[in-house]
Design an enzyme around this catalytic site. Structure first.
Site, short mmCIF file in Angstrom:
data_model
loop_
_atom_site.label_atom_id
_atom_site.label_comp_id
_atom_site.label_asym_id
_atom_site.label_seq_id
_atom_site.Cartn_x
_atom_site.Cartn_y
_atom_site.Cartn_z
N ASP A 287 8.20 9.75 12.76
CA ASP A 287 9.18 8.69 12.81
C ASP A 287 10.11 9.00 13.99
O ASP A 287 10.00 10.05 14.64
CB ASP A 287 9.96 8.54 11.49
C1 BGC Z 1 12.18 3.69 11.24
C2 BGC Z 1 10.71 3.31 11.31
C3 BGC Z 1 10.46 2.50 12.55
C4 BGC Z 1 10.89 3.32 13.74
C5 BGC Z 1 10.64 2.62 15.06
C6 BGC Z 1 12.68 4.31 12.52
O1 BGC Z 1 14.06 4.44 12.52
O2 BGC Z 1 12.37 4.58 10.17
O3 BGC Z 1 10.35 2.60 10.16
O4 BGC Z 1 9.10 2.17 12.63
O5 BGC Z 1 12.29 3.57 13.66
O6 BGC Z 1 11.43 1.52 15.22
#
Ligand code: BGC
Length: 746
Positions: free
Chosen positions: A276
């Site tokens: 993530d």
């Molecule tokens: C979130 C993810 C997301 C990623 C990219 C993160 O903060 O937890 O779900 O896909 O950002 O935007």
């Protein structure tokens, strides 16, 4: 490459493996590491900015030091960047463009919690197909969806991105979404790669605080958290994302058991894993890595192939390799997995195949895509209360007052994670009603109050309006003269979503007061809720004549709500999550354990597992939703009340539509294992069927029960059912059923 279309998987696999191994054999270690690096576009961030010190994005692309981008999209833009990668690098390996397409790209579908309320697998799949088509036409290859974290705590803002509290329903949604996004072939230019996220346990963040520790047993991990992820793997999902949280002291991004032992060795997942946003770098903050270099080692070793925005792989993998802690074999494995997905997407055949200005112009946001969104919006609506059949609005009710902070809001229904939707592009409730009524009734509108002040953006904290009552007078005036009041209240779409945890889930600001003021002059209030989480609506629920849950319904929101209010569509949505009476009940879910001192109806004993200051039951249970018609259920009949391993039995029930409207009923089957080697939930959803039944008619609904429906995970021996008695429950929601006890033998 042409072999991709010949339908012979072995030949395809061999061809793919040959291609990838050959390419890998030509790559330098620096080029290999480059494939494991993902950058975001400069302008957009979905997490805290990570330092770009010493980084030139363009020069890094030219050097082959980047494998993927997040938040770069559009046919033109992706084409340009792709060209840079293909033309300037030694091997011309194409970039992978990913984006959070959670519920649509330009055409906004309802938020995932709303789509889950439809319980309509085919329609969920269709929405994913449309979203994939729009995204793929705009240069994208990959979405960070579906989000399939079982979520049971309404204080957690990301509940809006999930499919709610139940593992089985989440698994159904996971399968439908992956199949819809990826289609039959990733190489199809109208499909994109999916990503099952967040692995694992993110929905169990303690106290509903985002990013918090999740502490639960391995039994819960296996029986509750895993099923949707397993369903995604079985549906062929291409990628997985790690979760921010730790479980049992191990942050998921360094959890080798999760990403290697279980995901790959046990489940046979053959795609790649992305971290993530900077979750590799955050291993340092978690306190399990001394520095980002160690973090890079831990994540790669756990099986995390791509570093989203963390710069850890970029800055440290080479020196880890040079000093011998990371082997080339470890790096090769991750590179291979990423190249395979690029190959399956057809990017080596034509790196520009998704960047089509022509497709982007005609394939996106058109009548076809909007119609799918509108269908889904109608099916996502859950009718919670309808006293004296105030709904659908009767012909004699000529004067309608439409009131509330969200009644004419064109932005809030788009929800959060709205990709490239144009702000303020939704059909508001007022617009929907006006359009559907076409001058046949007298509609008056007043905002009454606002929920938030000033600049509203998904990255900003919202300033809740608590003082401005200046709109009350007009709201009361129009309510006073109306036959029926439609009151649109709830929460702003940016009150839920990532990093939007709340201790208070009641109606914020002046909304309760507005309701009370209107109630003084008109009792015929239909509350239309817009919200991203179950709210504590106990106070308004007592007084309102009707309550309609609409969540955030996307681009065509207003038409869909109007169709339900006016009776053009008979509501069929069912809650994918329990509605509490009070925030103190969180986390609240139906599939709880019996305990040694369960609550006993009518008992005056103090020694019961319940609250002493409130009911323990939900205000509205999981699976609940009304229709304009009524359904009744016969007793359950069974072709055999006993069966053995390898066999099955059939349960049948007659469902009758006793009302005056044709309707859709979601017939739900729950199971309880009465005596087992460990405590089991008092009920678990195992199957459901949606049936359309005409007014006055009946249908027989059948369920085939096999060992699968009775099984749970065992530390020794895996997933299987234990011999004994099981209660089968069939009904319209998790609280109301017919029952039948059956016996299973091994
Ligand atoms: C979130 C993810 C997301 C990623 C990219 C993160 O903060 O937890 O779900 O896909 O950002 O935007």
């Amino acid at each position: 490459m042409l072999l991709l279309f010949c339908g012979n998987t072995r030949v395809i696999e061999n061809e793919e493996t040959r291609f990838v191994s050959h390419l890998l054999s030509q790559m330098t270690i620096e080029e290999k590491i480059g494939q494991l690096v993902q950058y975001s576009s400069k302008e957009e961030l979905t997490g805290p900015r990570v330092s770009n010190k010493g980084i030139g994005i363009v020069s890094d692309v030219k050097k082959g030091s980047v494998g993927s981008f997040i938040y770069v999209d559009g046919a033109q833009r992706t084409q340009e960047l792709q060209q840079l990668a293909v033309d300037s690098t030694r091997l011309g390996i194409p970039l992978l463009f990913g984006f959070d397409v959670l519920h649509g790209y330009k055409t906004m579908m309802p938020m995932p919690i709303a789509m889950a309320s439809s319980w309509n697998e085919d329609l969920i799949k269709k929405c994913a197909q449309v979203s994939a088509k729009e995204a793929a036409s705009s240069g994208l290859h990959w979405t960070f969806a579906p989000m399939i974290d079982v979520s049971r705590d309404a204080r957690w803002g990301r509940i809006v991105e999930s499919s709610g509290e139940d593992p089985y329903l989440n698994a159904v949604v996971a399968k439908a979404t992956v199949e819809g996004l990826q289609g039959n072939s990733l190489a199809d230019t109208l499909t994109i790669a999916a990503c099952a996220k967040h692995f694992a346990g993110y929905g169990f963040a303690e106290a509903g605080i985002d990013y918090n520790t999740a502490e639960f047993s391995e039994q819960t991990l296996r029986d509750v958290v895993f099923p949707p992820f397993r369903a995604a793997v079985d549906a062929g999902v291409s990628t997985f994302m790690t979760a921010f949280n730790d479980i049992g002291g191990i942050p998921c991004t360094k959890n080798k058991d999760l990403f290697t032992t279980i995901l790959r060795d046990e489940w046979g997942f053959d795609g790649f894993v992305v971290s993530d946003w900077n979750s590799i770098g955050e291993l340092v903050v978690h306190g399990v890595a001394e520095n980002k270099k160690e973090a890079a080692f831990l994540a790669l070793d756990a099986g995390v192939d791509m570093d989203m925005e963390g710069r850890c792989y970029r800055n440290h993998l080479l020196s880890l390799f040079e000093q011998g802690s990371v082997t080339e074999e470890m790096i090769n494995k991750s590179v291979e997995r990423i190249l395979k997905i690029k190959y399956r997407l057809g990017l080596f055949e034509d790196p520009y195949r998704y960047s089509s200005i022509q497709r982007e112009t005609v394939g996106v946001y058109n009548e076809g895509t909007l119609a799918v969104s509108e269908d889904m919006a109608r099916e996502s609506i859950v009718l919670l209360k309808n006293e004296n059949d105030i709904l659908p609005i009767k012909t004699q009710n000529k004067k309608i007052a439409v009131i509330g902070p969200f009644a004419n809001d064109k932005d809030v229904p788009l929800g959060t994670w709205r990709a490239r939707a144009e702000n303020y592009s939704a059909v508001s409730l007022l617009e929907g009603l006006e359009s559907r009524l076409n001058g046949t009734k007298d509609i008056q509108f007043a905002e009454g109050c606002r929920v938030v002040n000033g600049e509203v953006h998904y990255k900003s904290l919202l300033d809740i309006e608590k003082n401005d009552r200046s709109g009350f007078t007009e709201a009361k005036r129009i309510a006073n003269g109306a036959d029926v009041v439609i009151l649109a209240i709830g929460e702003h779409c940016y009150q839920s979503g990532e990093a939007r945890s709340q201790t208070d889930i009641s109606l914020k600001g002046l909304q309760q007061e507005l309701f009370d003021e209107i109630y003084k002059v008109n009792k015929n209030i239909v509350v239309v809720l817009m919200n991203g989480r179950p709210l504590d609506i106990t106070a308004i629920n007592e007084k309102a004549m009707a309550v309609v849950e609409t969540w955030f319904l996307g681009t065509r929101s207003g038409y869909a709500i109007a169709d339900v209010l006016l009776g053009n569509y008979n509501p069929s949505g069912r809650l994918p999550i329990s509605f509490p009476r009070h925030v103190g009940q969180q986390p609240l879910y139906y599939s709880k354990k019996n305990t040694g001192r369960p609550e006993k109806k009518g008992s005056t004993s103090i020694y019961q597992s319940n609250y002493k200051d409130n009911k323990t039951s939900p205000l509205y249970p999981f699976g609940y939703g009304l229709s304009y018609t009524t359904f009744s259920y016969s007793e359950i009949s069974v072709n055999n009340s006993q069966f053995r391993k390898g066999e099955s039995i059939k349960l049948s029930i007659k469902v009758s539509n006793d009302g005056f409207y044709d309707g859709t009923e979601t017939v739900q089957l729950y199971v309880r294992d009465l005596i087992a080697s460990i405590t089991r939930p008092i009920k678990e959803l195992k199957q459901f069927k949606q049936v359309d039944i005409k007014a006055g008619e009946s249908k027989i609904v059948e369920f085939i029960i096999t060992e699968d429906d009775l099984s749970f995970w065992h530390r020794q021996g895996g997933v299987y059912a234990e011999a004994g008695e099981f209660v089968m429950m069939i009904g319209p929601n998790s609280e109301n059923h017919q029952t039948k006890t059956i016996t299973y033998d091994i």
